[in-house]
Write an enzyme that holds these catalytic residues in place. Structure first.
Site, PDB file in Angstrom:
ATOM      1  N   LYS A  34       1.433  -6.469   1.840  1.00  0.00           N
ATOM      2  CA  LYS A  34       0.246  -5.744   2.504  1.00  0.00           C
ATOM      3  C   LYS A  34       0.391  -6.320   3.869  1.00  0.00           C
ATOM      4  CE  LYS A  34      -4.610  -4.910   1.701  1.00  0.00           C
ATOM      5  NZ  LYS A  34      -4.684  -3.489   1.803  1.00  0.00           N
TER       6      LYS A  34
HETATM    7  N1  PMP Z   1      -2.389   1.228  -1.795  1.00  0.00           N
HETATM    8  C1  PMP Z   1      -2.582   0.886  -0.537  1.00  0.00           C
HETATM    9  C2  PMP Z   1      -1.543   1.580   0.530  1.00  0.00           C
HETATM   10  C3  PMP Z   1      -3.680   0.077  -0.178  1.00  0.00           C
HETATM   11  O1  PMP Z   1      -3.692  -0.197   1.115  1.00  0.00           O
HETATM   12  C4  PMP Z   1      -4.444  -0.403  -1.022  1.00  0.00           C
HETATM   13  C5  PMP Z   1      -5.625  -1.202  -0.835  1.00  0.00           C
HETATM   14  N2  PMP Z   1      -5.170  -2.597  -0.769  1.00  0.00           N
HETATM   15  C6  PMP Z   1      -4.193  -0.074  -2.501  1.00  0.00           C
HETATM   16  C7  PMP Z   1      -3.240   0.896  -2.735  1.00  0.00           C
HETATM   17  C8  PMP Z   1      -4.869  -0.498  -3.481  1.00  0.00           C
HETATM   18  O2  PMP Z   1      -4.904  -1.827  -3.732  1.00  0.00           O
HETATM   19  P1  PMP Z   1      -5.962  -2.743  -4.449  1.00  0.00           P
HETATM   20  O3  PMP Z   1      -6.598  -2.230  -5.597  1.00  0.00           O
HETATM   21  O4  PMP Z   1      -5.243  -4.052  -4.564  1.00  0.00           O
HETATM   22  O5  PMP Z   1      -7.124  -2.929  -3.412  1.00  0.00           O
END
Ligand code: PMP
Length: 289
Positions: free
Chosen positions: A153
């Protein structure tokens, strides 16, 4: 909107007022997007304020740093403790939490000289709305996994997400779905995608997506609830011919999709597996049975 005169943030080991917290305009992260962050939610449950999947989020923060060679000089458990303290100091209950690891001034394209951490939070009530989304497939694709670390991320990756969401909104949609560079369904700009066909749930496999913590939770819930699901590489026509679909992520939680390119999904959201999972997810985060 995110802070006021009273708000406290956690900055490099200390709690301080958001209005006094500063950083340098020469930071490597400001110039190159070379930093990593997390998006976490806390919920007010009967047993008190609980950070949902705190360990998973801070482990991912660590993984994201390691993936792009930013030293991670913190203990996961310590960061979790500091985050609970931050919520208590600010008296936040239903809140969004945003930790960011960022790098000191360095204009060269080399590893950072010094690394910093900031954790901020703001009150953000749990999403209770029932509005279903109208989506389009973006003209932008997700970055190729040989260009970036897709499973990290990283701040700079979100330029791609901003382009996709802005384009979708400018053309009359609520949100975009991005394909990967090979043309397979990937994910939303900040969420993962699931779709249902003939009682089976499908979601893109890892490799070209951020493996969401909500996605992993949904997969767990499917197992517990006896919902059949498959992971794989799916082209856009799979989604076009699906019965129903939803996006999921920490911020969005589980949100149903009404249409793709203005063509509505045939199944009523109320009758979909997505709706069942939305209820189960809500119960899980609120620690209700
Ligand atoms: N894909 C992307 C590109 C994201 O930014 C996020 C948000 N973090 C997610 C998927 C979903 O991830 P999470 O469930 O861990 O928030």
């Amino acid at each position: 909107m995110y802070f006021n005169n009273q708000t406290i943030v956690f900055l490099n080991g200390k709690f301080e007022k958001a209005t006094n917290a500063t950083t340098s305009l020469y930071d490597q992260t400001v110039h190159y997007g070379y930093g990593v962050f997390e998006g976490i939610r806390a919920y007010s449950t009967e047993g008190g304020v609980k950070i949902f999947k705190a360990k998973e989020h801070y482990e991912r923060l660590k993984h994201s740093c390691e993936a792009i060679n930013i030293p991670f000089n913190y203990g996961v458990d310590d960061l979790i403790d500091k985050t609970y303290e931050l919520l208590a100091i600010n008296n936040f209950k239903d809140a969004y939490i945003r930790p960011i690891v960022y790098c000191s001034p360095n204009m060269s394209l080399t590893k950072p000289n010094e690394v910093f951490i900031m954790i901020c939070s703001w009150e953000w009530g749990a999403y209770l709305g029932e509005k279903l989304l109208d989506l389009c497939v973006s003209s932008f694709c997700r970055p190729h996994p040989r260009s970036i670390k897709v499973d990290a991320k990283v701040c700079g990756h979100y330029v791609n997400s901003i382009l996709a969401t802005s384009e979708a909104k400018a053309t009359g949609y609520d949100e975009a779905i991005l394909l990967d560079s090979e043309g397979f369904l990937a994910e939303g700009p900040g969420s993962n995608l699931f779709f249902e066909k003939n009682g089976i749930l499908y979601t893109p496999q890892t490799g070209n997506i951020l493996p969401g913590i909500t996605r992993a939770t949904v997969i767990d819930l499917c197992e517990k609830m006896g919902i059949k699901m498959e992971l794989g590489l799916y082209t856009q026509d799979y989604l076009e011919n699906a019965d129903s679909a939803f996006l999921c992520g920490t911020a969005a939680e589980i949100v149903g999709i009404n249409s793709l390119h203005k063509k509505a999904f045939p199944q009523k959201w109320e009758d979909s597996l997505g709706k069942k999972l939305q209820i189960a997810y809500k119960n899980l985060v609120l620690e209700k049975s």
